[in-house]
Design an enzyme around this catalytic site. Structure first.
Site, PDB file in Angstrom:
ATOM      1  N   ASN A  35       2.655   6.263   8.122  1.00 21.96           N
ATOM      2  CA  ASN A  35       2.830   4.851   7.774  1.00 21.96           C
ATOM      3  C   ASN A  35       4.300   4.479   7.920  1.00 21.96           C
ATOM      4  OD1 ASN A  35       2.178   2.253   6.646  1.00 21.96           O
ATOM      5  ND2 ASN A  35       3.025   2.951   4.687  1.00 21.96           N
TER       6      ASN A  35
ATOM      7  N   GLY B   9       1.244  -7.413  14.001  1.00 20.95           N
ATOM      8  CA  GLY B   9       1.188  -6.258  14.895  1.00 20.95           C
ATOM      9  C   GLY B   9       2.387  -6.103  15.815  1.00 20.95           C
TER      10      GLY B   9
ATOM     11  N   LEU C 165      -5.508   1.034   0.984  1.00 20.57           N
ATOM     12  CA  LEU C 165      -5.343   2.458   0.684  1.00 20.57           C
ATOM     13  C   LEU C 165      -6.296   3.273   1.578  1.00 20.57           C
ATOM     14  CD1 LEU C 165      -3.645   3.993  -1.436  1.00 20.57           C
ATOM     15  CD2 LEU C 165      -5.677   4.049  -2.874  1.00 20.57           C
TER      16      LEU C 165
ATOM     17  N   HIS D 135       7.172   1.789   6.213  1.00 17.14           N
ATOM     18  CA  HIS D 135       7.391   0.919   5.057  1.00 17.14           C
ATOM     19  C   HIS D 135       8.778   0.276   5.189  1.00 17.14           C
ATOM     20  CE1 HIS D 135       6.633  -0.526   1.016  1.00 17.14           C
ATOM     21  NE2 HIS D 135       7.891  -0.236   0.736  1.00 17.14           N
TER      22      HIS D 135
ATOM     23  N   ASN E  49       4.854  -4.080  15.398  1.00 18.33           N
ATOM     24  CA  ASN E  49       5.068  -2.632  15.563  1.00 18.33           C
ATOM     25  C   ASN E  49       4.020  -2.025  16.498  1.00 18.33           C
ATOM     26  OD1 ASN E  49       7.340  -1.421  13.810  1.00 18.33           O
ATOM     27  ND2 ASN E  49       6.398  -2.952  12.488  1.00 18.33           N
TER      28      ASN E  49
ATOM     29  N   LEU F  31      -2.647  -2.631   5.072  1.00 19.85           N
ATOM     30  CA  LEU F  31      -2.358  -2.742   3.643  1.00 19.85           C
ATOM     31  C   LEU F  31      -3.408  -2.137   2.716  1.00 19.85           C
ATOM     32  CD1 LEU F  31      -0.848  -6.353   3.678  1.00 19.85           C
ATOM     33  CD2 LEU F  31       0.320  -4.151   3.893  1.00 19.85           C
TER      34      LEU F  31
HETATM   35  C1  GAR Z   1       6.180  -4.015   8.792  1.00 22.70           C
HETATM   36  O1  GAR Z   1       7.442  -4.491   8.422  1.00 22.70           O
HETATM   37  C2  GAR Z   1       5.803  -2.817   7.945  1.00 22.70           C
HETATM   38  O2  GAR Z   1       6.909  -2.055   7.540  1.00 22.70           O
HETATM   39  C3  GAR Z   1       5.149  -3.473   6.754  1.00 22.70           C
HETATM   40  O3  GAR Z   1       4.393  -4.520   7.301  1.00 22.70           O
HETATM   41  C4  GAR Z   1       5.099  -5.034   8.436  1.00 22.70           C
HETATM   42  C5  GAR Z   1       4.105  -5.231   9.561  1.00 22.70           C
HETATM   43  O4  GAR Z   1       4.669  -5.967  10.590  1.00 22.70           O
HETATM   44  N1  GAR Z   1       4.338  -2.552   6.030  1.00 22.70           N
HETATM   45  C6  GAR Z   1       4.257  -2.518   4.702  1.00 22.70           C
HETATM   46  O5  GAR Z   1       4.833  -3.317   3.978  1.00 22.70           O
HETATM   47  C7  GAR Z   1       3.384  -1.381   4.146  1.00 22.70           C
HETATM   48  N2  GAR Z   1       3.539  -1.254   2.746  1.00 22.70           N
HETATM   49  P1  GAR Z   1       3.978  -6.078  12.011  1.00 22.70           P
HETATM   50  O6  GAR Z   1       2.523  -6.478  11.787  1.00 22.70           O
HETATM   51  O7  GAR Z   1       4.734  -7.159  12.746  1.00 22.70           O
HETATM   52  O8  GAR Z   1       4.089  -4.736  12.689  1.00 22.70           O
END
Ligand code: GAR
Length: 194
Positions: A104, A14, A89, A106, A16, A87
């Site tokens: 979202n 988390g 859908l 990515h 982000n 993650l």
């Molecule tokens: C992030 O890098 C995001 O882009 C990726 O998961 C990470 C979560 O990090 N998302 C994907 O790969 C979606 N397909 P976080 O939990 O530290 O925010």
């Protein structure tokens, strides 16, 4: 005027979600109203507690076989749903209840390196194995397919010849943290009465 209300879905650390909560903590026009997770042990729950943001954990049955999540989000008068390392859908009932209001992030330059199973280190390993000269991040609207909705924003960085997976991940994460809160804010501003 009522503040715009943000719901964040996250399955893991988390970081982000943290940046978004920081950005909107003292914001006059918008706030993070709830964090939702499919993982009761996700560190994002702790982060939500630290910001005194309520959190809600759900399971596969709740998410795919009931309207519980839609009902909760509607009751909370959520304006935008932000996926941040989530993650699963998104089911049809949620897409229909929040049209063009689910986004979202990515960790690659979509449409490359997206789709089912493409998350976390798998993405960065594939980018490195292919000898790409650059990578980046993509923020996009969510539809019924993994990583396929309309692209809202992309930022890119150069891959140097000595960069390993950790470095690529680091560079991408820096861009995510910088841009995701601002893109959420811009989208909310485009909605009426912000
Ligand atoms: C992030 O890098 C995001 O882009 C990726 O998961 C990470 C979560 O990090 N998302 C994907 O790969 C979606 N397909 P976080 O939990 O530290 O925010």
């Amino acid at each position: 005027m009522l503040k715009k209300r943000i719901a964040i879905f996250a399955s893991g650390s988390g970081s982000n979600a943290q940046k978004i909560m920081e950005h909107f903590k003292k914001h006059p026009d918008a706030e993070v109203a709830i964090i939702l997770s499919n993982n009761p042990n996700a560190y994002v729950i702790q982060r939500a507690d630290n910001f005194e943001v309520p959190s809600h954990v759900f399971d596969r049955f709740d998410f795919y076989q009931t309207d519980n999540i839609v009902t909760l989000l509607k009751k909370m008068e959520i304006d935008i749903i932000v996926l941040a390392g989530f993650l699963w859908l998104i089911p049809d009932n949620l897409l229909k209840a929040f049209p063009n209001k689910i986004i979202n992030i990515h960790p690659a330059l979509l449409p490359k390196y997206g789709g089912k199973g493409m998350y976390g280190d798998r993405v960065h390993n594939a980018i490195l194995a292919n000898g790409e000269a650059e990578s980046g991040i993509t923020i996009h609207f969510v539809n019924e397919h993994f990583d396929e909705g309309e692209i809202i924003y992309q930022a890119r960085f150069k891959i140097e010849k000595d960069d390993d997976v950790e470095m690529i991940k680091f560079k991408g994460r820096q861009l995510e943290h910088l841009h995701y809160p601002k893109v959420v804010e811009t989208l909310l501003k485009k909605m009426k009465s912000f």
